[in-house]
Design a protein around this motif. Structure first.
Motif, PDB file in Angstrom:
ATOM      1  N   LEU A 169    -102.730 -16.700 -24.449  1.00 45.97           N
ATOM      2  CA  LEU A 169    -103.903 -16.440 -24.632  1.00 45.97           C
ATOM      3  C   LEU A 169    -104.081 -15.414 -23.336  1.00 45.97           C
ATOM      4  O   LEU A 169    -105.274 -15.628 -23.431  1.00 45.97           O
ATOM      5  N   GLY A 170    -103.862 -15.291 -22.490  1.00 45.85           N
ATOM      6  CA  GLY A 170    -103.685 -14.288 -21.663  1.00 45.85           C
ATOM      7  C   GLY A 170    -104.503 -14.351 -19.933  1.00 45.85           C
ATOM      8  O   GLY A 170    -104.925 -13.814 -19.268  1.00 45.85           O
ATOM      9  N   PHE A 171    -103.993 -15.758 -19.753  1.00 44.07           N
ATOM     10  CA  PHE A 171    -104.639 -16.449 -18.942  1.00 44.07           C
ATOM     11  C   PHE A 171    -103.747 -16.159 -17.565  1.00 44.07           C
ATOM     12  O   PHE A 171    -102.459 -16.207 -17.558  1.00 44.07           O
ATOM     13  N   GLU A 172    -104.381 -15.964 -16.980  1.00 46.04           N
ATOM     14  CA  GLU A 172    -103.918 -15.809 -15.576  1.00 46.04           C
ATOM     15  C   GLU A 172    -103.543 -16.682 -14.534  1.00 46.04           C
ATOM     16  O   GLU A 172    -103.862 -18.320 -15.196  1.00 46.04           O
ATOM     17  N   PRO A 173    -102.486 -16.605 -13.780  1.00 45.14           N
ATOM     18  CA  PRO A 173    -101.834 -18.617 -12.810  1.00 45.14           C
ATOM     19  C   PRO A 173    -102.827 -19.100 -12.593  1.00 45.14           C
ATOM     20  O   PRO A 173    -102.905 -20.214 -12.424  1.00 45.14           O
ATOM     21  N   ASP A 174    -104.055 -18.109 -11.666  1.00 46.63           N
ATOM     22  CA  ASP A 174    -105.545 -18.946 -10.835  1.00 46.63           C
ATOM     23  C   ASP A 174    -106.205 -19.682 -12.894  1.00 46.63           C
ATOM     24  O   ASP A 174    -106.899 -20.524 -11.494  1.00 46.63           O
ATOM     25  N   ARG A 175    -106.116 -18.955 -13.243  1.00 44.81           N
ATOM     26  CA  ARG A 175    -107.160 -19.895 -14.531  1.00 44.81           C
ATOM     27  C   ARG A 175    -106.108 -20.908 -15.156  1.00 44.81           C
ATOM     28  O   ARG A 175    -106.576 -21.467 -15.310  1.00 44.81           O
ATOM     29  N   ILE A 176    -105.408 -20.643 -14.979  1.00 51.12           N
ATOM     30  CA  ILE A 176    -104.532 -21.205 -15.871  1.00 51.12           C
ATOM     31  C   ILE A 176    -104.278 -23.270 -14.620  1.00 51.12           C
ATOM     32  O   ILE A 176    -104.418 -24.281 -15.066  1.00 51.12           O
ATOM     33  N   LEU A 177    -104.114 -22.889 -13.295  1.00 51.41           N
ATOM     34  CA  LEU A 177    -104.045 -23.993 -12.959  1.00 51.41           C
ATOM     35  C   LEU A 177    -105.859 -24.523 -12.499  1.00 51.41           C
ATOM     36  O   LEU A 177    -106.494 -25.799 -12.386  1.00 51.41           O
ATOM     37  N   GLU A 233    -105.803 -24.360 -26.595  1.00 52.77           N
ATOM     38  CA  GLU A 233    -105.846 -22.936 -27.760  1.00 52.77           C
ATOM     39  C   GLU A 233    -107.918 -23.061 -27.809  1.00 52.77           C
ATOM     40  O   GLU A 233    -108.980 -22.003 -27.342  1.00 52.77           O
ATOM     41  N   THR A 234    -108.843 -24.292 -27.432  1.00 55.01           N
ATOM     42  CA  THR A 234    -109.769 -24.525 -27.790  1.00 55.01           C
ATOM     43  C   THR A 234    -110.652 -24.283 -26.532  1.00 55.01           C
ATOM     44  O   THR A 234    -111.659 -23.744 -26.831  1.00 55.01           O
ATOM     45  N   MET A 235    -110.378 -25.217 -25.208  1.00 57.06           N
ATOM     46  CA  MET A 235    -110.588 -24.972 -24.493  1.00 57.06           C
ATOM     47  C   MET A 235    -109.727 -22.888 -23.725  1.00 57.06           C
ATOM     48  O   MET A 235    -111.648 -22.549 -23.269  1.00 57.06           O
ATOM     49  N   ALA A 236    -109.778 -22.138 -24.660  1.00 57.62           N
ATOM     50  CA  ALA A 236    -109.515 -20.514 -23.638  1.00 57.62           C
ATOM     51  C   ALA A 236    -110.081 -20.336 -24.567  1.00 57.62           C
ATOM     52  O   ALA A 236    -111.158 -19.258 -24.321  1.00 57.62           O
ATOM     53  N   GLY A 237    -110.536 -20.307 -26.130  1.00 60.87           N
ATOM     54  CA  GLY A 237    -111.238 -19.631 -26.820  1.00 60.87           C
ATOM     55  C   GLY A 237    -112.443 -20.161 -26.694  1.00 60.87           C
ATOM     56  O   GLY A 237    -113.612 -19.540 -26.540  1.00 60.87           O
TER      57      GLY A 237
END
Length: 230
Positions: free
Chosen positions: A120-128, A150-154
């Motif tokens: 969904l385009g999250f970089e590693p730091d955002r994933i963490l 998916e809901t959180m990212a959106g």
């Protein structure tokens, strides 16, 4: 007569002594049989437990190896998709293992969620920064990690929020689901249709979610409710 009685007594005594000797021999044989039987049964039982226990240990080790191999493969996917550096991968792996230890989800499932976020385009730091909140959201809403991700990212993207706001967003969702007819699916649809315009007019995720909940409570379809909020 006395002599005959004495002879009968002698014979009776002799037979009695012989019977006692035979009974003693039988008892010794019986005791020996019981001892051998117990020894054999103990040997059989120990052999069975040893073999069965060895099988369980072997099965556990085999399962652990397969699980570890699967986890490593999953993390390789995360790295390939997210472009994480070696240092970032150490952090992502540690996070997956920690959440796998402290939540109902396995480390492999957390790794799969990280893959979803990376796609969904999250970089590693955002994933963490968002993984823990997403795992909590999935638990509270009884949904798959991928759906919660998916809901959180959106929602974060829709309201232009940092990943560090994930805990806040998860709390907003959990509270609205408890107090209104909203659920994860309705929230996802409604927010997707309304977040962009809400952001333009300065509405917060809390305000937009409250309005969305009111419309859904009025039996308005989530998709239309989201559109009505534009």
């Amino acid at each position: 007569m006395a002599k005959q009685r004495q002879t009968l007594t002698f014979h009776f005594q002799a037979k009695s002594d012989r019977l006692e000797r035979e009974l003693a021999l039988v008892n010794r044989k019986l005791a020996g049989f019981k001892a051998r039987t117990k020894l054999n049964m103990d040997q059989i039982r120990n052999s069975f437990v040893g073999a069965f226990g060895g099988f369980l240990v072997l099965s556990a080790v085999t399962s652990a190896i397969k699980s570890l191999a699967g986890f490593e493969l999953q993390m390789d996917k995360v790295q390939a998709i997210s472009g994480a550096t070696t240092s970032q991968m150490k952090q992502l792996t540690a996070s997956a293992l920690e959440l796998g230890r402290t939540t109902i989800f396995t480390a492999g499932e957390i790794g799969k969620m990280q893959e979803t976020l990376a796609r969904l385009g999250f970089e590693p730091d955002r994933i963490l920064a968002s993984s823990k909140a997403i795992s909590k959201l999935a638990l509270v809403t009884s949904t798959e990690l991928s759906e919660a991700a998916e809901t959180m990212a959106g929602t974060l993207n829709g309201f232009n929020l940092e990943a560090t706001e994930s805990e806040r967003v998860a709390n907003v969702m959990a509270e609205s689901f408890a107090k209104s007819a909203l659920n994860l699916e309705k929230f996802t649809v409604g927010t997707a249709n309304s977040s962009a315009i809400a952001r333009v007019f300065g509405a917060t995720v809390e305000e937009n979610t409250a309005r969305l909940g009111t419309l859904v409570d009025a039996n308005i379809d989530a998709s239309k409710a989201g559109t009505d909020l534009r």
